[in-house]
Scaffold this motif. Structure first.
Motif, PDB file in Angstrom:
ATOM      1  N   TYR A   1       0.836  -1.207   0.000  1.00 52.32           N
ATOM      2  CA  TYR A   1       0.000   0.000   0.000  1.00 52.32           C
ATOM      3  C   TYR A   1       0.868   1.253   0.000  1.00 52.32           C
ATOM      4  O   TYR A   1       0.606   2.203  -0.743  1.00 52.32           O
ATOM      5  CB  TYR A   1      -0.936  -0.008   1.218  1.00 52.32           C
ATOM      6  N   ASP A   2       1.902   1.276   0.829  1.00 49.92           N
ATOM      7  CA  ASP A   2       2.794   2.433   0.896  1.00 49.92           C
ATOM      8  C   ASP A   2       3.536   2.640  -0.416  1.00 49.92           C
ATOM      9  O   ASP A   2       3.749   3.778  -0.849  1.00 49.92           O
ATOM     10  CB  ASP A   2       3.794   2.289   2.045  1.00 49.92           C
ATOM     11  N   VAL A   3       3.942   1.543  -1.046  1.00 45.08           N
ATOM     12  CA  VAL A   3       4.613   1.635  -2.343  1.00 45.08           C
ATOM     13  C   VAL A   3       3.664   2.243  -3.370  1.00 45.08           C
ATOM     14  O   VAL A   3       4.019   3.186  -4.085  1.00 45.08           O
ATOM     15  CB  VAL A   3       5.117   0.253  -2.822  1.00 45.08           C
ATOM     16  N   GLU A   4       2.447   1.725  -3.432  1.00 46.90           N
ATOM     17  CA  GLU A   4       1.489   2.217  -4.427  1.00 46.90           C
ATOM     18  C   GLU A   4       1.158   3.690  -4.207  1.00 46.90           C
ATOM     19  O   GLU A   4       1.169   4.482  -5.149  1.00 46.90           O
ATOM     20  CB  GLU A   4       0.208   1.383  -4.401  1.00 46.90           C
ATOM     21  N   MET A   5       0.886   4.068  -2.980  1.00 43.30           N
ATOM     22  CA  MET A   5       0.544   5.468  -2.705  1.00 43.30           C
ATOM     23  C   MET A   5       1.738   6.394  -2.956  1.00 43.30           C
ATOM     24  O   MET A   5       1.590   7.478  -3.517  1.00 43.30           O
ATOM     25  CB  MET A   5       0.057   5.631  -1.268  1.00 43.30           C
TER      26      MET A   5
END
Length: 68
Positions: A50-54
């Protein structure tokens, strides 16, 4: 998230997808390539997916916010 060092290839994939989204031409293949790249990078780096995508979306879609 601001300090994630994304590989150029992943940034290029997201830029392409973002341009396609804006033009209304995003394909499943392009979206899948971005998601696969995100998943692989998250696994390799140990950063939550999630952190990578955001972080990736923020870096491509709002580069001025990243520079601040």
């Amino acid at each position: 998230m601001a300090d994630i060092e994304f590989p150029d290839s992943l940034l290029a994939l997201e830029r392409s997808a973002w341009e396609n989204i804006q033009a209304g031409t995003l394909t499943v293949a392009t979206a899948r390539a971005v998601q696969d790249g995100i998943a692989a990078f998250a696994e390799q780096s140990g950063i939550p997916r999630y952190d990578v995508e955001m972080g990736l979306k923020r870096a491509v879609r709002h580069p001025a916010a990243e520079a601040a």
